[in-house]
Design a protein around this motif. Structure first.
Motif, PDB file in Angstrom:
ATOM      1  N   TYR A  94       2.340  -1.390  -0.460  1.00 46.87           N
ATOM      2  CA  TYR A  94       2.143  -0.611   0.765  1.00 46.87           C
ATOM      3  C   TYR A  94       3.491  -0.490   1.459  1.00 46.87           C
ATOM      4  O   TYR A  94       4.244  -1.472   1.547  1.00 46.87           O
ATOM      5  N   TRP A  97       4.901   4.286   7.052  1.00 42.72           N
ATOM      6  CA  TRP A  97       5.368   5.665   6.994  1.00 42.72           C
ATOM      7  C   TRP A  97       6.641   5.914   7.802  1.00 42.72           C
ATOM      8  O   TRP A  97       7.218   6.990   7.715  1.00 42.72           O
ATOM      9  N   ASN A 172       0.769   4.806  -2.392  1.00 39.90           N
ATOM     10  CA  ASN A 172       0.192   3.674  -1.661  1.00 39.90           C
ATOM     11  C   ASN A 172      -1.323   3.697  -1.787  1.00 39.90           C
ATOM     12  O   ASN A 172      -1.977   4.607  -1.279  1.00 39.90           O
ATOM     13  N   GLU A 175      -4.046   0.920   2.597  1.00 33.40           N
ATOM     14  CA  GLU A 175      -3.829   1.601   3.871  1.00 33.40           C
ATOM     15  C   GLU A 175      -3.990   0.611   5.007  1.00 33.40           C
ATOM     16  O   GLU A 175      -4.864  -0.262   4.971  1.00 33.40           O
ATOM     17  N   LEU A 192       0.783   3.792   9.390  1.00 32.79           N
ATOM     18  CA  LEU A 192      -0.017   4.106   8.212  1.00 32.79           C
ATOM     19  C   LEU A 192       0.867   4.193   6.977  1.00 32.79           C
ATOM     20  O   LEU A 192       2.096   4.132   7.053  1.00 32.79           O
ATOM     21  N   ALA A 193       0.222   4.343   5.818  1.00 35.94           N
ATOM     22  CA  ALA A 193       0.942   4.425   4.549  1.00 35.94           C
ATOM     23  C   ALA A 193       1.762   5.700   4.475  1.00 35.94           C
ATOM     24  O   ALA A 193       1.318   6.768   4.905  1.00 35.94           O
ATOM     25  N   CYS A 195       2.718   7.329   1.683  1.00 37.26           N
ATOM     26  CA  CYS A 195       2.201   8.224   0.638  1.00 37.26           C
ATOM     27  C   CYS A 195       0.792   7.798   0.259  1.00 37.26           C
ATOM     28  O   CYS A 195       0.573   7.228  -0.819  1.00 37.26           O
ATOM     29  N   PRO A 196      -0.198   8.040   1.111  1.00 36.61           N
ATOM     30  CA  PRO A 196      -1.571   7.615   0.788  1.00 36.61           C
ATOM     31  C   PRO A 196      -2.074   8.310  -0.466  1.00 36.61           C
ATOM     32  O   PRO A 196      -2.011   9.542  -0.577  1.00 36.61           O
ATOM     33  N   THR A 197      -2.564   7.522  -1.423  1.00 38.54           N
ATOM     34  CA  THR A 197      -2.906   8.039  -2.748  1.00 38.54           C
ATOM     35  C   THR A 197      -4.187   7.379  -3.231  1.00 38.54           C
ATOM     36  O   THR A 197      -4.353   6.160  -3.080  1.00 38.54           O
ATOM     37  N   ASP A 198      -5.089   8.162  -3.823  1.00 38.20           N
ATOM     38  CA  ASP A 198      -6.294   7.534  -4.350  1.00 38.20           C
ATOM     39  C   ASP A 198      -5.982   6.836  -5.671  1.00 38.20           C
ATOM     40  O   ASP A 198      -4.960   7.101  -6.321  1.00 38.20           O
ATOM     41  N   ALA A 325       1.189  14.342  -0.120  1.00 36.04           N
ATOM     42  CA  ALA A 325       0.887  13.203   0.747  1.00 36.04           C
ATOM     43  C   ALA A 325       2.136  12.736   1.481  1.00 36.04           C
ATOM     44  O   ALA A 325       2.090  12.421   2.679  1.00 36.04           O
ATOM     45  N   THR A 329       2.934  13.041   6.023  1.00 34.43           N
ATOM     46  CA  THR A 329       3.141  11.952   6.979  1.00 34.43           C
ATOM     47  C   THR A 329       4.479  12.020   7.700  1.00 34.43           C
ATOM     48  O   THR A 329       4.702  11.251   8.642  1.00 34.43           O
TER      49      THR A 329
END
Length: 368
Positions: A94, A97, A172, A175, A192-193, A195-198, A325, A329
């Protein structure tokens, strides 16, 4: 090679015990590492030392996760695959941002990388870190008598003492949740993250994506203004913790203010700039566009200099989403903390479109 066997712990405080228990159960993590002096002065390091001491006897690696995160059910599987690829590395899953490491991850995403070496002059994000058990033991010994209360700061000093910073996972899957902070970070606002990624996209990226080791100079934003981290800045007398405004850094990065200003005048979309300025001010709009212009320039350089040939051929769809992503951010993260709550969905879309317009012009700052 020794088989990968990962143990884990969730570091927490009694006031968040129920939250930590739910997290550990849902993600299949090990036991809780409770603050041994919950009524004492706030200290993340105090709890972190308990968490790092919780490595199981069978483990080759130990994962420490903080209690204020969310993550996918397959987190341990993702970590295990990453550790199998990089068994000797400190892996960070993680990254916030904002600030330098966040910008390093964003730049890496734009360059097509899936991992990036952390900068040596900023805290190591510690919401989800996995260490070889021998390194974890070394860190405990290093930190045992420290008066530092921030584990993320001491991790950086420890890695610097060993001559090798950790690897940041650019996608990431963890989160950060909430804005409260037992350790006094609430003044930083929404965190927050980058690069939020599933998990479905993260898996091939972490497995096959290339590592960006050399960042050269790095643009980043702080409290609504643009800055540049200079190459070798960690060797400055202050340990590299100073901040250089982008205008002041230009002579050392081979650019002139005239060239930057000319590019702004010729290429910055007037309508989008006015829309961003209407919400967040003209000064922020210009600082954000110039930051993203430099970010696009440096991502182009990193891609050209460091990316292996055909590096993104197997991860192209996932990496396209990772890039989106990363850019989504940059605007909210660049705002002063007190203004980040103003960035609702419409404002985020506006800043993202505005940011892309600058990133795509970054190559105009390359030597002609």
């Amino acid at each position: 090679m020794t088989a990968v066997r990962i143990s884990s712990a969730v570091m927490t405080h009694p006031v968040r015990k129920a939250q930590a228990e739910e997290l550990a159960e849902r993600l299949g993590l090990g036991g809780l590492a409770l603050d041994p002096d919950p009524d004492g002065p706030p200290s993340a390091l105090r709890t972190a030392l308990v968490a790092w001491a919780a490595a199981a006897p069978y483990a080759s690696h130990h994962l420490v996760v903080q209690d204020d995160v969310s993550g996918p059910d397959i987190l341990l599987d993702l970590v295990s695959k990453a550790v199998s690829r990089f068994p000797d590395e400190a892996l960070v899953f993680y990254t916030n941002w904002h600030a330098r490491n966040g910008s390093a991850s964003r730049l890496a995403a734009l360059a097509g990388a899936a991992w990036v070496r952390a900068v040596p002059d900023e805290f190591t994000p510690s919401l989800g870190v996995c260490l070889p058990v021998g390194v974890a033991a070394e860190f405990r010994e290093y930190a045992r008598d420290s008066v530092e209360r921030h584990d993320d700061e001491l991790l950086t000093r420890f890695f610097r003492s060993r001559g090798r910073m950790g690897l940041l996972a650019v996608p990431n899957v963890l989160e950060h949740i909430g804005t409260s902070s037992i350790n006094g970070h609430a003044t930083q606002g929404i965190r927050l993250a980058v690069c939020p990624t599933d998990a479905e996209d993260a898996e091939p990226l972490l497995r096959d994506g290339w590592v960006l080791e050399d960042l050269d100079w790095l643009p980043y934003m702080r409290y609504g203004e643009g800055y540049v981290r200079l190459a070798g800045q960690e060797n400055d007398p202050d340990g590299g913790r100073g901040h250089h405004r982008w205008q002041d850094a230009l002579p050392r990065i081979g650019l002139t203010e005239e060239r930057v200003r000319d590019t702004v005048a010729e290429r910055m979309p007037v309508d989008l700039a006015a829309d961003v300025a209407r919400v967040f001010g003209a000064g922020f709009a210009q600082e954000l566009w110039i930051h993203c212009l430099m970010l696009g320039r440096q991502a182009t350089v990193a891609l050209d200099r460091h990316a292996p040939e055909g590096a993104r051929s197997t991860t192209a769809p996932a990496h396209g989403r990772l890039m989106e992503a990363a850019v989504s951010t940059v605007g909210p993260a660049g705002l002063p903390p007190e203004r980040r709550p103003e960035a609702g969905p419409a404002q985020k879309r506006l800043m993202t479109e505005f940011a892309w317009s600058a990133i795509r012009c970054g190559k105009l700052l390359l030597d002609r």
